[in-house]
Motif scaffolding. Structure first.
Motif, PDB file in Angstrom:
ATOM      1  N   ARG A 266       0.835  -1.209   0.000  1.00  0.00           N
ATOM      2  CA  ARG A 266       0.000   0.000   0.000  1.00  0.00           C
ATOM      3  C   ARG A 266       0.870   1.259   0.000  1.00  0.00           C
ATOM      4  N   GLY A 267       1.921   1.219   0.799  1.00  0.00           N
ATOM      5  CA  GLY A 267       2.832   2.366   0.865  1.00  0.00           C
ATOM      6  C   GLY A 267       3.484   2.630  -0.481  1.00  0.00           C
ATOM      7  N   ALA A 268       3.913   1.564  -1.131  1.00  0.00           N
ATOM      8  CA  ALA A 268       4.593   1.690  -2.425  1.00  0.00           C
ATOM      9  C   ALA A 268       3.633   2.219  -3.485  1.00  0.00           C
ATOM     10  N   LYS A 269       2.403   1.718  -3.453  1.00  0.00           N
ATOM     11  CA  LYS A 269       1.405   2.146  -4.454  1.00  0.00           C
ATOM     12  C   LYS A 269       1.135   3.642  -4.343  1.00  0.00           C
ATOM     13  N   MET A 270       1.184   4.120  -3.105  1.00  0.00           N
ATOM     14  CA  MET A 270       0.955   5.555  -2.928  1.00  0.00           C
ATOM     15  C   MET A 270       1.989   6.370  -3.692  1.00  0.00           C
ATOM     16  N   PHE A 271       3.236   5.956  -3.601  1.00  0.00           N
ATOM     17  CA  PHE A 271       4.287   6.676  -4.336  1.00  0.00           C
ATOM     18  C   PHE A 271       4.044   6.582  -5.834  1.00  0.00           C
ATOM     19  N   GLU A 272       3.682   5.382  -6.282  1.00  0.00           N
ATOM     20  CA  GLU A 272       3.460   5.208  -7.720  1.00  0.00           C
ATOM     21  C   GLU A 272       2.308   6.084  -8.197  1.00  0.00           C
ATOM     22  N   ARG A 273       1.275   6.178  -7.383  1.00  0.00           N
ATOM     23  CA  ARG A 273       0.115   6.992  -7.776  1.00  0.00           C
ATOM     24  C   ARG A 273       0.489   8.446  -7.998  1.00  0.00           C
ATOM     25  N   VAL A 274       1.443   8.925  -7.218  1.00  0.00           N
ATOM     26  CA  VAL A 274       1.822  10.324  -7.385  1.00  0.00           C
ATOM     27  C   VAL A 274       3.039  10.478  -8.299  1.00  0.00           C
ATOM     28  N   GLY A 275       3.346   9.415  -9.029  1.00  0.00           N
ATOM     29  CA  GLY A 275       4.380   9.508 -10.060  1.00  0.00           C
ATOM     30  C   GLY A 275       5.807   9.402  -9.560  1.00  0.00           C
ATOM     31  N   VAL A 276       5.972   8.885  -8.347  1.00  0.00           N
ATOM     32  CA  VAL A 276       7.324   8.710  -7.818  1.00  0.00           C
ATOM     33  C   VAL A 276       7.699   7.225  -7.943  1.00  0.00           C
ATOM     34  N   PRO A 277       8.726   6.905  -8.708  1.00  0.00           N
ATOM     35  CA  PRO A 277       9.052   5.493  -8.897  1.00  0.00           C
ATOM     36  C   PRO A 277       9.585   4.844  -7.624  1.00  0.00           C
ATOM     37  N   VAL A 278       9.248   3.571  -7.475  1.00  0.00           N
ATOM     38  CA  VAL A 278       9.838   2.809  -6.378  1.00  0.00           C
ATOM     39  C   VAL A 278      11.157   2.234  -6.904  1.00  0.00           C
ATOM     40  N   LEU A 279      12.249   2.596  -6.266  1.00  0.00           N
ATOM     41  CA  LEU A 279      13.571   2.184  -6.759  1.00  0.00           C
ATOM     42  C   LEU A 279      13.874   0.737  -6.415  1.00  0.00           C
ATOM     43  N   GLY A 280      13.278   0.281  -5.329  1.00  0.00           N
ATOM     44  CA  GLY A 280      13.524  -1.097  -4.943  1.00  0.00           C
ATOM     45  C   GLY A 280      13.090  -1.356  -3.513  1.00  0.00           C
ATOM     46  N   ILE A 281      13.231  -2.632  -3.139  1.00  0.00           N
ATOM     47  CA  ILE A 281      12.783  -3.070  -1.816  1.00  0.00           C
ATOM     48  C   ILE A 281      13.995  -3.489  -0.991  1.00  0.00           C
ATOM     49  N   VAL A 282      13.988  -3.104   0.258  1.00  0.00           N
ATOM     50  CA  VAL A 282      14.974  -3.645   1.193  1.00  0.00           C
ATOM     51  C   VAL A 282      14.215  -4.510   2.187  1.00  0.00           C
ATOM     52  N   GLU A 283      14.604  -5.766   2.258  1.00  0.00           N
ATOM     53  CA  GLU A 283      13.989  -6.626   3.269  1.00  0.00           C
ATOM     54  C   GLU A 283      14.897  -6.619   4.487  1.00  0.00           C
ATOM     55  N   ASN A 284      14.347  -6.168   5.602  1.00  0.00           N
ATOM     56  CA  ASN A 284      15.141  -6.086   6.830  1.00  0.00           C
ATOM     57  C   ASN A 284      14.696  -7.170   7.797  1.00  0.00           C
ATOM     58  N   MET A 285      15.598  -7.584   8.650  1.00  0.00           N
ATOM     59  CA  MET A 285      15.342  -8.637   9.641  1.00  0.00           C
ATOM     60  C   MET A 285      14.949  -9.931   8.929  1.00  0.00           C
ATOM     61  N   SER A 286      15.671 -10.228   7.856  1.00  0.00           N
ATOM     62  CA  SER A 286      15.327 -11.363   7.002  1.00  0.00           C
ATOM     63  C   SER A 286      15.560 -12.695   7.697  1.00  0.00           C
ATOM     64  N   TRP A 287      16.612 -12.765   8.484  1.00  0.00           N
ATOM     65  CA  TRP A 287      16.866 -13.941   9.302  1.00  0.00           C
ATOM     66  C   TRP A 287      17.617 -13.468  10.533  1.00  0.00           C
ATOM     67  N   PHE A 288      17.703 -14.346  11.513  1.00  0.00           N
ATOM     68  CA  PHE A 288      18.401 -13.956  12.737  1.00  0.00           C
ATOM     69  C   PHE A 288      19.845 -14.409  12.666  1.00  0.00           C
ATOM     70  N   GLU A 289      20.729 -13.530  13.055  1.00  0.00           N
ATOM     71  CA  GLU A 289      22.127 -13.920  13.059  1.00  0.00           C
ATOM     72  C   GLU A 289      22.678 -13.755  14.459  1.00  0.00           C
ATOM     73  N   SER A 290      23.162 -14.832  15.014  1.00  0.00           N
ATOM     74  CA  SER A 290      23.651 -14.783  16.388  1.00  0.00           C
ATOM     75  C   SER A 290      25.031 -14.134  16.439  1.00  0.00           C
ATOM     76  N   PRO A 291      25.189 -13.129  17.309  1.00  0.00           N
ATOM     77  CA  PRO A 291      26.502 -12.481  17.417  1.00  0.00           C
ATOM     78  C   PRO A 291      27.550 -13.454  17.980  1.00  0.00           C
TER      79      PRO A 291
END
Ligand SMILES: Nc1ncnc2c1ncn2[C@@H]1O[C@H](COP(=O)(O)OP(=O)(O)OP(=O)(O)O)[C@@H](O)[C@H]1O
Ligand SMILES: [Mg+2]
Length: 366
Positions: free
Chosen positions: A272-297
């Motif tokens: 929904r957030g991305a579509k809002m940008f597209e509706r107003v003519g702002v391209p979505v440059l890409g997606i960052v997936e955060n917290m994709s997996w857990f990494e133990s320190p």
């Protein structure tokens, strides 16, 4: 800064006594709803009864004009009687006056302004998300610092006026100076940063709405001494609210990067957030997936966490690239709390490597 100005204006109003009541204008609440903008314009409501001397309005204006730091004054004169009557009627409260000069009285339907070009700001990239807490600010700060470490001139604008946290994440927190009528951004790890967090009191409720959001964002673009930048990252509040709309109306931005977590619920909001940008003519440059997996320190081992593949699904749905996946790695959060972003605090860890890789991809964009 503006809090002090409000206090000075209020003090000046306290010096004015209404001859009819013998009281000063502040104690009697005749002068009320004082609002100041960051650049020193003052607006207030003056409630006059028919028996009051009408020159009070002029006296008020002249007194405020003399207050140090004031650049403009607007006095809304209201009928004291009418204010009392309407205020008593719950269905018809007087409109709350907002500290925005261009919006007198009740909110009308303002014409959407043409987005402006700011060639000195370089490539303006909004970092947004559908849902809160997905790591938008963390990602933004690290992308900015990563690019600065590669020699780019980078600015960071914290548009998350509802809960600004870039100051903490960058380890800077002092009121920025004003020089030659420009706000001087602070600098941390080679990144210039401006945040509402610098300008509002920490425990002041941030009840900033539509027009004032626009005002602040425009001011941050125009009245901050950014110099020449290659990149300006804008950290948005979650969702599709006033800040997003204000930004795209205020400036020509290159595009948006959407941050999501792998879970479905976050992806739905992100779409929904991305579509809002597209509706107003702002391209979505890409997606960052955060917290994709857990990494133990301790062990450095990756562990799958609940839900996966959301970033890729979202990217596919939108037809944009998945810029990268960043693990959930506790030192990333600690870096945020201590003002030392992970890309500089521990550049060798996999979270930092991923973030630097994403920054590299943004650099390649035309
Ligand atoms: N990859 C990560 N590994 C570990 N902790 C993380 C990671 N990304 C973010 N965090 C932590 O998760 C919390 C939320 O992150 P952050 O504040 O960046 O999210 P946000 O999307 O900006 O939130 P908001 O919607 O409140 O603005 C913070 O405590 C942050 O330190
Ligand atoms: Mg944030």
């Amino acid at each position: 800064m503006s809090a002090n100005l409000t206090a000075r204006v209020s003090a000046a109003l306290q010096q004015i006594t209404n001859p009819r009541t013998g009281e000063d204008l502040v104690s009697s609440e005749q002068a009320t709803n004082i609002a100041v903008t960051l650049d020193g314009r003052v607006r207030l409501e003056l409630r006059l009864a028919s028996a009051d001397d009408a020159t009070l309005a002029r006296t008020v204006r002249q007194a405020i004009e003399k207050v140090e730091g004031v650049t403009g004054v607007h006095v809304d004169v209201r009928d004291a009687l009418q204010v009392t009557v309407t205020a008593d009627a719950p269905a018809a409260k007087p409109p709350r006056s907002l500290p925005v000069m261009s919006q007198p009285g009740a909110p009308s339907t303002p014409k959407a302004p043409e987005p402006e070009s700011y060639p000195n700001l370089g490539r303006i990239i909004a970092v947004s998300s559908g849902k809160g807490g997905v790591g938008k600010s963390t990602v933004t700060v690290n992308l900015a610092v990563a690019l600065a470490m590669q020699g780019k001139r980078v600015g960071l604008l914290d548009a998350d006026i509802y809960g600004p946290n870039l100051p903490l994440m960058l380890g800077v927190n002092e009121p920025p100076k004003v020089e030659n009528e420009k706000i001087v951004p602070l600098e941390a790890h080679g990144v210039k940063v401006i945040s509402l967090g610098f300008l509002i009191e920490r425990d002041q409720p941030a009840i900033w709405r539509g027009p004032i959001v626009m005002k602040i964002i425009t001011q941050f673009l125009r009245d901050v001494d950014w110099g020449q930048l290659d990149f300006l990252f804008v950290d948005m509040p979650p969702g599709t609210g006033d800040a997003q709309l204000s930004l795209v109306q205020a400036a020509k931005i290159e595009g948006a990067v959407i941050v999501t977590t792998p879970q479905e619920v976050s992806v739905g909001d992100a779409l929904r957030g991305a579509k809002m940008f597209e509706r107003v003519g702002v391209p979505v440059l890409g997606i960052v997936e955060n917290m994709s997996w857990f990494e133990s320190p301790e062990t450095g081992k990756p562990m799958a966490i609940f839900g996966s593949g959301g970033g890729q699904r979202l990217a596919t749905e939108l037809g944009v690239p998945l810029l990268g996946q960043v693990p959930l790695y506790p030192p990333v959060g600690e870096g945020g709390d201590s003002g030392r972003p992970i890309v500089m605090a521990d550049p060798a860890c996999s979270a930092a490597t991923k973030l630097v890789e994403i920054a590299g991809k943004l650099q390649q964009k035309p």
